[in-house]
Design a protein around this motif. Structure first.
Motif, PDB file in Angstrom:
ATOM      1  N   ASN A 114       0.825  -1.222   0.000  1.00  0.00           N
ATOM      2  CA  ASN A 114       0.000   0.000   0.000  1.00  0.00           C
ATOM      3  C   ASN A 114       0.855   1.267   0.000  1.00  0.00           C
ATOM      4  N   ILE A 115       1.906   1.287  -0.782  1.00  0.00           N
ATOM      5  CA  ILE A 115       2.803   2.440  -0.839  1.00  0.00           C
ATOM      6  C   ILE A 115       2.878   2.962  -2.267  1.00  0.00           C
ATOM      7  N   LEU A 116       2.741   4.263  -2.388  1.00  0.00           N
ATOM      8  CA  LEU A 116       2.888   4.958  -3.664  1.00  0.00           C
ATOM      9  C   LEU A 116       4.228   5.683  -3.647  1.00  0.00           C
ATOM     10  N   TYR A 117       4.930   5.664  -4.775  1.00  0.00           N
ATOM     11  CA  TYR A 117       6.247   6.295  -4.855  1.00  0.00           C
ATOM     12  C   TYR A 117       6.291   7.344  -5.953  1.00  0.00           C
ATOM     13  N   LEU A 118       7.198   8.285  -5.779  1.00  0.00           N
ATOM     14  CA  LEU A 118       7.524   9.217  -6.850  1.00  0.00           C
ATOM     15  C   LEU A 118       9.033   9.402  -6.836  1.00  0.00           C
ATOM     16  N   GLU A 119       9.692   8.863  -7.834  1.00  0.00           N
ATOM     17  CA  GLU A 119      11.128   9.049  -7.979  1.00  0.00           C
ATOM     18  C   GLU A 119      11.377  10.250  -8.873  1.00  0.00           C
ATOM     19  N   MET A 120      12.208  11.143  -8.398  1.00  0.00           N
ATOM     20  CA  MET A 120      12.495  12.371  -9.130  1.00  0.00           C
ATOM     21  C   MET A 120      13.996  12.488  -9.328  1.00  0.00           C
ATOM     22  N   ARG A 121      14.398  12.749 -10.548  1.00  0.00           N
ATOM     23  CA  ARG A 121      15.824  12.934 -10.840  1.00  0.00           C
ATOM     24  C   ARG A 121      15.994  14.200 -11.656  1.00  0.00           C
ATOM     25  N   ASP A 122      17.254  14.615 -11.761  1.00  0.00           N
ATOM     26  CA  ASP A 122      17.561  15.844 -12.498  1.00  0.00           C
ATOM     27  C   ASP A 122      16.677  16.998 -12.012  1.00  0.00           C
ATOM     28  N   LEU A 123      16.600  17.142 -10.712  1.00  0.00           N
ATOM     29  CA  LEU A 123      15.728  18.156 -10.125  1.00  0.00           C
ATOM     30  C   LEU A 123      16.224  19.561 -10.427  1.00  0.00           C
ATOM     31  N   LYS A 124      15.261  20.477 -10.558  1.00  0.00           N
ATOM     32  CA  LYS A 124      15.542  21.865 -10.892  1.00  0.00           C
ATOM     33  C   LYS A 124      14.928  22.761  -9.820  1.00  0.00           C
ATOM     34  N   PRO A 125      15.423  23.984  -9.695  1.00  0.00           N
ATOM     35  CA  PRO A 125      14.846  24.889  -8.681  1.00  0.00           C
ATOM     36  C   PRO A 125      13.335  25.063  -8.836  1.00  0.00           C
ATOM     37  N   GLU A 126      12.841  25.017 -10.072  1.00  0.00           N
ATOM     38  CA  GLU A 126      11.395  25.180 -10.278  1.00  0.00           C
ATOM     39  C   GLU A 126      10.590  23.972  -9.817  1.00  0.00           C
ATOM     40  N   ASP A 127      11.259  22.908  -9.432  1.00  0.00           N
ATOM     41  CA  ASP A 127      10.566  21.754  -8.843  1.00  0.00           C
ATOM     42  C   ASP A 127      10.311  21.941  -7.346  1.00  0.00           C
ATOM     43  N   THR A 128      10.809  23.014  -6.800  1.00  0.00           N
ATOM     44  CA  THR A 128      10.609  23.292  -5.375  1.00  0.00           C
ATOM     45  C   THR A 128       9.132  23.467  -5.057  1.00  0.00           C
ATOM     46  N   GLY A 129       8.698  22.848  -3.957  1.00  0.00           N
ATOM     47  CA  GLY A 129       7.313  22.978  -3.545  1.00  0.00           C
ATOM     48  C   GLY A 129       6.923  21.895  -2.566  1.00  0.00           C
ATOM     49  N   MET A 130       5.680  21.947  -2.156  1.00  0.00           N
ATOM     50  CA  MET A 130       5.129  20.905  -1.302  1.00  0.00           C
ATOM     51  C   MET A 130       4.519  19.847  -2.214  1.00  0.00           C
ATOM     52  N   TYR A 131       4.870  18.612  -1.973  1.00  0.00           N
ATOM     53  CA  TYR A 131       4.384  17.507  -2.793  1.00  0.00           C
ATOM     54  C   TYR A 131       3.353  16.705  -2.003  1.00  0.00           C
ATOM     55  N   TYR A 132       2.225  16.456  -2.649  1.00  0.00           N
ATOM     56  CA  TYR A 132       1.107  15.802  -1.984  1.00  0.00           C
ATOM     57  C   TYR A 132       0.742  14.501  -2.691  1.00  0.00           C
ATOM     58  N   CYS A 133       0.483  13.516  -1.895  1.00  0.00           N
ATOM     59  CA  CYS A 133      -0.074  12.268  -2.375  1.00  0.00           C
ATOM     60  C   CYS A 133      -1.604  12.422  -2.402  1.00  0.00           C
ATOM     61  N   ALA A 134      -2.263  11.794  -3.379  1.00  0.00           N
ATOM     62  CA  ALA A 134      -3.699  11.992  -3.506  1.00  0.00           C
ATOM     63  C   ALA A 134      -4.392  10.764  -4.076  1.00  0.00           C
ATOM     64  N   ALA A 135      -5.636  10.601  -3.682  1.00  0.00           N
ATOM     65  CA  ALA A 135      -6.510   9.559  -4.234  1.00  0.00           C
ATOM     66  C   ALA A 135      -7.631  10.255  -4.992  1.00  0.00           C
ATOM     67  N   MET A 136      -7.719   9.954  -6.292  1.00  0.00           N
ATOM     68  CA  MET A 136      -8.639  10.672  -7.161  1.00  0.00           C
ATOM     69  C   MET A 136      -9.805   9.811  -7.612  1.00  0.00           C
ATOM     70  N   ARG A 137     -10.950  10.450  -7.793  1.00  0.00           N
ATOM     71  CA  ARG A 137     -12.156   9.729  -8.194  1.00  0.00           C
ATOM     72  C   ARG A 137     -12.127   9.356  -9.681  1.00  0.00           C
ATOM     73  N   ARG A 138     -11.423  10.131 -10.475  1.00  0.00           N
ATOM     74  CA  ARG A 138     -11.349   9.866 -11.918  1.00  0.00           C
ATOM     75  C   ARG A 138      -9.891   9.890 -12.351  1.00  0.00           C
ATOM     76  N   ARG A 139      -9.652   9.377 -13.559  1.00  0.00           N
ATOM     77  CA  ARG A 139      -8.285   9.355 -14.096  1.00  0.00           C
ATOM     78  C   ARG A 139      -7.954  10.723 -14.678  1.00  0.00           C
ATOM     79  N   GLN A 140      -7.941  11.710 -13.785  1.00  0.00           N
ATOM     80  CA  GLN A 140      -7.630  13.067 -14.179  1.00  0.00           C
ATOM     81  C   GLN A 140      -6.686  13.640 -13.148  1.00  0.00           C
ATOM     82  N   LEU A 141      -5.626  14.264 -13.594  1.00  0.00           N
ATOM     83  CA  LEU A 141      -4.705  14.922 -12.666  1.00  0.00           C
ATOM     84  C   LEU A 141      -5.227  16.309 -12.341  1.00  0.00           C
TER      85      LEU A 141
END
Length: 121
Positions: A76-103
């Motif tokens: 029951n674990i979701l992952y997000l691997e991030m590489r080649d990070l840039k300053p514009e990637d700075t922020g709060m990252y949230y895990c989410a469960a969505m009702r539809r296949r829409q981001l």
């Protein structure tokens, strides 16, 4: 009670990598489209990547080729691997469960509390 708890955020330099984890309560992966969002200071929350329980992941344009979303259904674990990070990637990252296949934040049923990612130049 539904739980989503992120971990793995931190501070890295440009070009660095991080792997975020989201521990979830059981059963979410079969009932929801799971994914990651992020929010930079002063900006709206935006979708990063989503993954169905048995399908192909979807990525925002800026995430393609640099980020990889995956899931360990047995744990029951979701992952997000991030590489080649840039300053514009700075922020709060949230895990989410969505009702539809829409981001889209509008389709999120449950949110985690977020984990901070800071990328310095």
């Amino acid at each position: 009670q539904v739980q989503l708890e992120e971990s793995g955020g931190g501070s890295v330099q440009t070009g660095g990598s991080l792997k975020l984890s989201c521990a979830t309560s059981g059963g979410l992966f079969s009932r929801y489209y799971m994914g990651w969002f992020r929010q930079a200071p002063g900006k709206e929350r935006e979708g990063v990547a989503g993954i169905p329980s048995n399908g192909v992941p979807t990525y925002a344009a800026y995430a393609k080729g640099r980020f990889t979303v995956s899931q360990d259904i047995a744990r029951n674990i979701l992952y997000l691997e991030m590489r080649d990070l840039k300053p514009e990637d700075t922020g709060m990252y949230y895990c989410a469960a969505m009702r539809r296949r829409q981001l889209s934040p509008r389709d999120v049923e449950y949110w985690g509390q977020g984990t901070q990612v800071t990328v310095s130049s």
